[in-house]
Design a protein around this motif. Structure first.
Motif, PDB file in Angstrom:
ATOM      1  N   LEU A 291      13.289 108.391-149.212  1.00 34.53           N
ATOM      2  CA  LEU A 291      14.410 107.535-148.820  1.00 34.53           C
ATOM      3  C   LEU A 291      15.737 108.219-149.129  1.00 34.53           C
ATOM      4  CD1 LEU A 291      15.418 104.772-147.792  1.00 34.53           C
ATOM      5  CD2 LEU A 291      15.242 103.928-150.144  1.00 34.53           C
ATOM      6  N   HIS A 292      15.823 108.820-150.322  1.00 33.37           N
ATOM      7  CA  HIS A 292      17.095 109.425-150.680  1.00 33.37           C
ATOM      8  C   HIS A 292      17.398 110.660-149.828  1.00 33.37           C
ATOM      9  CE1 HIS A 292      20.752 109.918-152.728  1.00 33.37           C
ATOM     10  NE2 HIS A 292      20.447 111.155-153.090  1.00 33.37           N
ATOM     11  N   ARG A 293      16.362 111.441-149.513  1.00 28.01           N
ATOM     12  CA  ARG A 293      16.601 112.594-148.633  1.00 28.01           C
ATOM     13  C   ARG A 293      17.106 112.124-147.272  1.00 28.01           C
ATOM     14  NH1 ARG A 293      11.193 116.130-150.073  1.00 28.01           N
ATOM     15  NH2 ARG A 293      11.815 116.563-152.215  1.00 28.01           N
ATOM     16  N   ALA A 294      16.505 111.055-146.786  1.00 30.08           N
ATOM     17  CA  ALA A 294      16.914 110.524-145.477  1.00 30.08           C
ATOM     18  C   ALA A 294      18.346 109.989-145.535  1.00 30.08           C
ATOM     19  CB  ALA A 294      15.950 109.427-145.043  1.00 30.08           C
ATOM     20  N   ARG A 295      18.652 109.207-146.584  1.00 32.27           N
ATOM     21  CA  ARG A 295      20.011 108.658-146.700  1.00 32.27           C
ATOM     22  C   ARG A 295      21.031 109.792-146.808  1.00 32.27           C
ATOM     23  NH1 ARG A 295      19.120 103.887-151.257  1.00 32.27           N
ATOM     24  NH2 ARG A 295      18.346 102.255-149.843  1.00 32.27           N
ATOM     25  N   GLU A 296      20.678 110.837-147.565  1.00 28.89           N
ATOM     26  CA  GLU A 296      21.613 111.944-147.745  1.00 28.89           C
ATOM     27  C   GLU A 296      21.879 112.656-146.417  1.00 28.89           C
ATOM     28  OE1 GLU A 296      23.800 113.225-149.560  1.00 28.89           O
ATOM     29  OE2 GLU A 296      23.931 115.215-148.654  1.00 28.89           O
ATOM     30  N   ARG A 297      20.843 112.802-145.594  1.00 30.10           N
ATOM     31  CA  ARG A 297      21.067 113.480-144.304  1.00 30.10           C
ATOM     32  C   ARG A 297      21.992 112.657-143.411  1.00 30.10           C
ATOM     33  NH1 ARG A 297      15.529 116.761-142.674  1.00 30.10           N
ATOM     34  NH2 ARG A 297      14.981 117.361-144.784  1.00 30.10           N
ATOM     35  N   VAL A 298      21.836 111.349-143.464  1.00 26.08           N
ATOM     36  CA  VAL A 298      22.729 110.506-142.659  1.00 26.08           C
ATOM     37  C   VAL A 298      24.140 110.534-143.252  1.00 26.08           C
ATOM     38  CG1 VAL A 298      23.133 108.186-141.735  1.00 26.08           C
ATOM     39  CG2 VAL A 298      20.801 109.049-141.914  1.00 26.08           C
ATOM     40  N   ARG A 299      24.220 110.491-144.595  1.00 29.72           N
ATOM     41  CA  ARG A 299      25.545 110.582-145.246  1.00 29.72           C
ATOM     42  C   ARG A 299      26.254 111.881-144.856  1.00 29.72           C
ATOM     43  NH1 ARG A 299      28.678 112.843-148.795  1.00 29.72           N
ATOM     44  NH2 ARG A 299      27.155 114.535-148.861  1.00 29.72           N
ATOM     45  N   ALA A 300      25.490 112.976-144.869  1.00 29.64           N
ATOM     46  CA  ALA A 300      26.081 114.277-144.526  1.00 29.64           C
ATOM     47  C   ALA A 300      26.584 114.270-143.073  1.00 29.64           C
ATOM     48  CB  ALA A 300      25.059 115.385-144.734  1.00 29.64           C
ATOM     49  N   ALA A 301      25.860 113.578-142.189  1.00 32.47           N
ATOM     50  CA  ALA A 301      26.285 113.498-140.788  1.00 32.47           C
ATOM     51  C   ALA A 301      27.601 112.722-140.669  1.00 32.47           C
ATOM     52  CB  ALA A 301      25.205 112.844-139.933  1.00 32.47           C
ATOM     53  N   VAL A 302      27.697 111.630-141.431  1.00 32.65           N
ATOM     54  CA  VAL A 302      28.940 110.829-141.404  1.00 32.65           C
ATOM     55  C   VAL A 302      30.075 111.655-142.006  1.00 32.65           C
ATOM     56  CG1 VAL A 302      30.065 108.717-142.230  1.00 32.65           C
ATOM     57  CG2 VAL A 302      27.680 108.643-141.491  1.00 32.65           C
ATOM     58  N   GLU A 303      29.778 112.367-143.082  1.00 37.79           N
ATOM     59  CA  GLU A 303      30.787 113.215-143.741  1.00 37.79           C
ATOM     60  C   GLU A 303      31.332 114.250-142.745  1.00 37.79           C
ATOM     61  OE1 GLU A 303      29.314 116.062-146.788  1.00 37.79           O
ATOM     62  OE2 GLU A 303      30.793 115.141-148.093  1.00 37.79           O
ATOM     63  N   THR A 304      30.427 114.883-142.009  1.00 39.81           N
ATOM     64  CA  THR A 304      30.846 115.880-141.020  1.00 39.81           C
ATOM     65  C   THR A 304      31.708 115.228-139.945  1.00 39.81           C
ATOM     66  OG1 THR A 304      28.822 117.104-141.404  1.00 39.81           O
ATOM     67  CG2 THR A 304      29.999 117.606-139.367  1.00 39.81           C
ATOM     68  N   TYR A 305      31.270 114.045-139.493  1.00 39.80           N
ATOM     69  CA  TYR A 305      32.043 113.339-138.464  1.00 39.80           C
ATOM     70  C   TYR A 305      33.443 112.987-138.976  1.00 39.80           C
ATOM     71  CZ  TYR A 305      33.973 109.407-135.977  1.00 39.80           C
ATOM     72  OH  TYR A 305      34.851 108.568-135.347  1.00 39.80           O
TER      73      TYR A 305
END
Lengths: 88, 238
Positions: B220-234
């Motif tokens: 779950l945390h790996r998945a949340r982090e990947r989505v967080r990183a995508a939002v961060e990039t955006y």
């Protein structure tokens, strides 16, 4: 407690350790001692507070993603199948 | 929530999503309402069937997308899942929740379809999820040596004034999140969709996916982090 790197040591956790436990912390799944250490670290580390807040925000936002439904044709087909299964 | 967690939530100024989910996921008598729904379904109540489809269809489509190539195939797999549910409802014994049972059927069918159409299966579906050495956050963002090894070298920048509503109001932000979810391997996607998108309790997710709670939170945390990183990039490009 003020934000200062010297305070992070008291928690016994590095920021790297903390990031790996952020989801368990948010979901309140950590053992009590680990939870206390995470709390201590967060109290003195603005970067980790930002990180945990962002993970929390992402998790909340995912809950708002648009709902997905079957196409009208697929829904009709399913409904007919459901009705047929109860008339046989 | 304990004192430390309370202190944290006060410091970030809101209640964590987990506790909100936990509060939201405690309807009075969930087991009873499921029993009622099953009874209505067995009587042939079309409205009950519509309710069930409306509740579960999104999670099934998103989960199926982890195993097959595209939305069209995912729709076929989910349609096939619903057909099996209709045909097998009388044999449902209630040893798990209805949702767990339906998700089990979906995962079985989606995996089977993914294997049969190997050429369509995304590489991400085969990505390892149990690599103990894999960390959620890119290790290069932390100090590697010295007194502050393990502390942030490139910390996250605050997302001032961002709320779920503001993020959802930006189609580009939503697209960035959707793309990040689509790129997840199935093993990470399943937990993220069930726990965060659908709000299923952790224990039930473990039961559905037959994984331990420790494994659930690693994924779950790996998945949340990947989505967080995508939002961060955006957001950094705004």
């Amino acid at each position: 407690m003020k934000d200062h790197p010297s305070q992070w040591i008291h928690s016994g956790l590095t920021c790297r350790d903390l990031t790996n436990q952020a989801s368990e912390y948010l979901d309140d799944r950590l053992p009590i001692l680990t939870k206390v250490r995470v709390g201590l670290h967060l109290a003195s580390c603005a970067h980790c507070r930002t990180y945990v807040k962002q993970i929390d925000l992402v998790s909340s936002t995912l809950r708002s993603l648009p709902k997905l439904y079957p196409s009208p044709v697929n829904r009709l087909c399913l409904r007919q199948q459901f009705v047929a299964s109860h008339t046989n | 929530m304990n004192a430390v967690a309370s202190t944290y939530t006060k410091s970030i100024g809101h209640t964590s999503s987990a506790s909100r989910r936990s509060q939201a996921a405690r309807p009075s008598g969930p087991a009873k309402s499921e029993d009622t729904l099953i009874a209505r379904l067995r009587r042939g109540d079309e409205e009950a069937f519509d309710e069930l489809v409306n509740q579960q269809h999104g999670a099934l489509i998103r989960m199926a997308m982890g195993y097959v190539a595209d939305r069209e195939v995912a729709e076929e797999v989910v349609q096939d899942t619903w057909m099996t549910v209709i045909q097998s409802l009388d044999r449902f014994e209630g040893r798990s929740s209805l949702r767990t049972w339906i998700c089990g059927i979906l995962i079985h069918k989606a995996k089977d379809r993914g294997v049969r159409e190997k050429r369509h299966t995304t590489f991400s579906a085969f990505e390892s999820y149990d690599d103990d050495n894999e960390e959620a956050v890119d290790p290069s963002r932390f100090q590697q040596t010295g007194e502050w090894a393990g502390h942030w070298a490139f910390p996250p920048q605050p997302w001032d004034d961002q709320t779920p509503e503001k993020i959802m109001a930006s189609q580009q932000a939503v697209n960035a999140m959707q793309r990040a979810i689509e790129a997840l391997p199935a093993t990470l996607k399943d937990v993220l969709i069930l726990r965060d998108v659908e709000g299923v309790e952790a224990k039930e997710v473990c039961e559905m996916l037959k994984i331990t709670e420790t494994n659930l939170y690693v994924r779950l945390h790996r998945a949340r982090e990947r989505v967080r990183a995508a939002v961060e990039t955006y957001l950094s490009g705004c």
